[in-house]
Design a protein around this motif. Structure first.
Motif, PDB file in Angstrom:
ATOM      1  N   GLU A 260     -49.094  -0.691  33.543  1.00 28.68           N
ATOM      2  CA  GLU A 260     -48.834   0.380  34.552  1.00 28.68           C
ATOM      3  C   GLU A 260     -48.023   1.688  34.125  1.00 28.68           C
ATOM      4  O   GLU A 260     -47.891   2.496  34.988  1.00 28.68           O
ATOM      5  N   TYR A 261     -47.744   1.787  32.965  1.00 25.10           N
ATOM      6  CA  TYR A 261     -47.000   2.848  32.324  1.00 25.10           C
ATOM      7  C   TYR A 261     -48.141   4.044  32.088  1.00 25.10           C
ATOM      8  O   TYR A 261     -49.073   3.660  31.244  1.00 25.10           O
ATOM      9  N   VAL A 262     -47.963   5.374  32.556  1.00 26.72           N
ATOM     10  CA  VAL A 262     -48.849   6.332  32.264  1.00 26.72           C
ATOM     11  C   VAL A 262     -48.240   7.364  31.448  1.00 26.72           C
ATOM     12  O   VAL A 262     -46.934   7.734  31.601  1.00 26.72           O
ATOM     13  N   ARG A 263     -49.037   8.399  30.987  1.00 27.33           N
ATOM     14  CA  ARG A 263     -48.328   9.509  30.347  1.00 27.33           C
ATOM     15  C   ARG A 263     -47.487  10.364  31.352  1.00 27.33           C
ATOM     16  O   ARG A 263     -46.313  11.054  30.672  1.00 27.33           O
ATOM     17  N   GLU A 264     -47.545  10.403  32.515  1.00 22.85           N
ATOM     18  CA  GLU A 264     -46.781  11.182  33.456  1.00 22.85           C
ATOM     19  C   GLU A 264     -45.246  10.259  33.513  1.00 22.85           C
ATOM     20  O   GLU A 264     -44.275  11.044  33.952  1.00 22.85           O
ATOM     21  N   ASN A 265     -45.172   9.122  32.894  1.00 23.10           N
ATOM     22  CA  ASN A 265     -44.008   8.517  32.967  1.00 23.10           C
ATOM     23  C   ASN A 265     -43.313   8.611  31.685  1.00 23.10           C
ATOM     24  O   ASN A 265     -41.978   8.404  31.424  1.00 23.10           O
ATOM     25  N   LEU A 266     -43.808   9.660  30.730  1.00 22.12           N
ATOM     26  CA  LEU A 266     -42.948   9.925  29.499  1.00 22.12           C
ATOM     27  C   LEU A 266     -41.794  10.574  29.828  1.00 22.12           C
ATOM     28  O   LEU A 266     -41.685  11.351  30.672  1.00 22.12           O
ATOM     29  N   PRO A 267     -40.592  10.318  28.839  1.00 24.17           N
ATOM     30  CA  PRO A 267     -39.293  10.975  29.378  1.00 24.17           C
ATOM     31  C   PRO A 267     -39.073  12.441  29.247  1.00 24.17           C
ATOM     32  O   PRO A 267     -38.210  13.112  29.755  1.00 24.17           O
ATOM     33  N   GLY A 268     -40.013  13.051  28.470  1.00 24.48           N
ATOM     34  CA  GLY A 268     -39.754  14.640  28.129  1.00 24.48           C
ATOM     35  C   GLY A 268     -38.606  14.793  27.240  1.00 24.48           C
ATOM     36  O   GLY A 268     -38.264  13.787  26.367  1.00 24.48           O
ATOM     37  N   ASP A 269     -37.802  15.948  27.158  1.00 26.35           N
ATOM     38  CA  ASP A 269     -36.812  16.113  26.250  1.00 26.35           C
ATOM     39  C   ASP A 269     -35.463  15.860  26.747  1.00 26.35           C
ATOM     40  O   ASP A 269     -34.542  16.119  26.246  1.00 26.35           O
ATOM     41  N   THR A 270     -35.559  14.991  27.781  1.00 30.48           N
ATOM     42  CA  THR A 270     -34.125  14.669  28.403  1.00 30.48           C
ATOM     43  C   THR A 270     -33.348  13.719  27.377  1.00 30.48           C
ATOM     44  O   THR A 270     -33.931  12.668  26.732  1.00 30.48           O
ATOM     45  N   LYS A 271     -32.125  14.048  27.114  1.00 29.43           N
ATOM     46  CA  LYS A 271     -31.269  13.138  26.213  1.00 29.43           C
ATOM     47  C   LYS A 271     -30.280  12.195  27.002  1.00 29.43           C
ATOM     48  O   LYS A 271     -30.113  12.450  28.250  1.00 29.43           O
ATOM     49  N   THR A 272     -30.227  11.208  26.359  1.00 25.83           N
ATOM     50  CA  THR A 272     -29.228   9.973  27.060  1.00 25.83           C
ATOM     51  C   THR A 272     -27.777  10.566  27.224  1.00 25.83           C
ATOM     52  O   THR A 272     -27.472  10.150  28.659  1.00 25.83           O
ATOM     53  N   ASP A 273     -27.294  11.564  26.720  1.00 30.19           N
ATOM     54  CA  ASP A 273     -26.012  11.877  26.908  1.00 30.19           C
ATOM     55  C   ASP A 273     -25.939  12.577  28.247  1.00 30.19           C
ATOM     56  O   ASP A 273     -25.201  12.652  29.316  1.00 30.19           O
ATOM     57  N   TRP A 274     -27.151  13.357  28.485  1.00 29.81           N
ATOM     58  CA  TRP A 274     -27.214  14.173  29.760  1.00 29.81           C
ATOM     59  C   TRP A 274     -27.280  13.223  30.975  1.00 29.81           C
ATOM     60  O   TRP A 274     -26.860  13.424  31.948  1.00 29.81           O
ATOM     61  N   VAL A 275     -28.348  12.118  30.784  1.00 31.61           N
ATOM     62  CA  VAL A 275     -28.400  11.241  31.728  1.00 31.61           C
ATOM     63  C   VAL A 275     -27.204  10.350  32.075  1.00 31.61           C
ATOM     64  O   VAL A 275     -26.908  10.089  33.329  1.00 31.61           O
ATOM     65  N   CYS A 276     -26.379   9.832  30.963  1.00 28.33           N
ATOM     66  CA  CYS A 276     -25.244   9.342  31.479  1.00 28.33           C
ATOM     67  C   CYS A 276     -24.124  10.176  32.165  1.00 28.33           C
ATOM     68  O   CYS A 276     -23.254   9.721  32.877  1.00 28.33           O
ATOM     69  N   ALA A 277     -24.036  11.437  32.112  1.00 31.12           N
ATOM     70  CA  ALA A 277     -23.330  12.075  32.698  1.00 31.12           C
ATOM     71  C   ALA A 277     -23.880  12.582  34.079  1.00 31.12           C
ATOM     72  O   ALA A 277     -22.943  13.013  34.895  1.00 31.12           O
ATOM     73  N   ASN A 278     -25.026  12.649  34.231  1.00 34.70           N
ATOM     74  CA  ASN A 278     -25.541  13.024  35.505  1.00 34.70           C
ATOM     75  C   ASN A 278     -26.400  12.096  36.346  1.00 34.70           C
ATOM     76  O   ASN A 278     -26.851  12.405  37.417  1.00 34.70           O
ATOM     77  N   ARG A 279     -26.269  10.926  36.096  1.00 31.48           N
ATOM     78  CA  ARG A 279     -26.904  10.013  36.988  1.00 31.48           C
ATOM     79  C   ARG A 279     -25.949   8.555  36.972  1.00 31.48           C
ATOM     80  O   ARG A 279     -24.827   8.154  36.349  1.00 31.48           O
TER      81      ARG A 279
END
Length: 279
Positions: A260-279
């Motif tokens: 059930e994973y589709v192309r729209e689920n791709l993460p894009g250019d988001t980096k782990t460091d940014w996610v760790c700081a913002n989520r």
């Protein structure tokens, strides 16, 4: 309420218990001929065991493709409870955890996450017809409703952030128990990753429905990563280099489509460091 381990055993799925001696960093284990212990819970379609304990789900499929890109195929699946993945990783019983784990600030303190492998949101399952009109956390709070979610899920802190009282948040082991609580009327809504909510609603369409995930707050959308021990950062960096060659390729998308994973689920250019700081 069903016990997850009993469910797995009844389905003929063995709960793996590693007998390997605790070793040092993962590269040292591999050089010594040890297997890579891939830890995950029964969380379809993210990661779950097959009839012969083989690692299924899109998180496992992506992890295995990246490991093969690195030249590693000696992989040992280890099935655990959701709440046991990070403790098992840091205790040296697991080498990588998949499981569809969101990259979150509090988890980043204990886990060395890979580059994101996908972007996803949460959703609700409610009784057919949605009698209480629940679509998001604000509705649950306004109606004084009881929600049920999984122990260790990010939805617990998200619900509290949206003002839902702790007494209105029921915690259970996983999706099977979430569904059971809603069906039995012990909870008004189940909150879990939308892919799981959609799967449960599809299989239980006579009694359960999933709400529109876009009704959830934007800030609750998250990125999934694979977890490594902090002292395996060298391996994680090598893994990320391999992952970059795999993510988004036709071969990768073909491997995860059945989960059930589709192309729209791709993460894009988001980096782990940014996610760790913002989520």
């Amino acid at each position: 309420m069903c016990n997850l381990k009993k469910i797995l055993l009844a389905a003929g799925i063995a709960i793996s218990v590693t007998t390997s001696a605790l070793a040092g960093p993962l590269f040292d284990r591999i050089k010594a001929g040890e297997s890579i212990r891939l830890g995950f819970a029964a969380e379809p379609p993210f990661a779950y065991p097959g009839d012969k304990n083989q690692p299924l789900g899109f998180a496992n499929a992506i992890a295995i493709q990246a490991l093969k890109e690195m030249g590693h195929d000696n992989i040992e699946p280890v099935v655990t409870d959701w709440g046991g993945m990070i403790p098992g990783l840091n205790a040296g019983r697991l080498d990588i955890v998949t499981g569809g784990m969101y990259i979150l600030k509090e988890r980043c303190a204990n886990v060395d996450f890979s580059a994101p492998i996908g972007r996803f949101g949460d959703g609700l399952i409610v009784p057919k017809g949605n009698p209480k009109g629940l679509k998001n956390y604000a509705d649950i709070k306004a109606g004084g409703a009881v929600m049920v979610t999984g122990a260790g899920y990010n939805t617990i802190s998200a619900a509290k952030s949206e003002g839902i009282a702790e007494g209105n948040i029921m915690q259970v082991p996983g999706p099977t128990e979430i569904l059971a609580a809603v069906r039995a009327g012990r909870a008004d809504a189940g909150v879990l990753p939308f892919l799981e909510a959609h799967r449960l609603a599809t299989h239980e369409s006579d009694t359960i429905e999933a709400t529109d995930p876009t009704a959830m707050p934007d800030w609750t959308f998250n990125w999934i990563g694979l977890g490594f021990r902090k002292d395996d950062d060298d391996f994680r960096q090598a893994f990320d280099a391999a992952l970059a060659k795999v993510i988004g390729t036709p071969e990768m998308l073909a491997a995860v489509e059945k989960f059930e994973y589709v192309r729209e689920n791709l993460p894009g250019d988001t980096k782990t460091d940014w996610v760790c700081a913002n989520r």
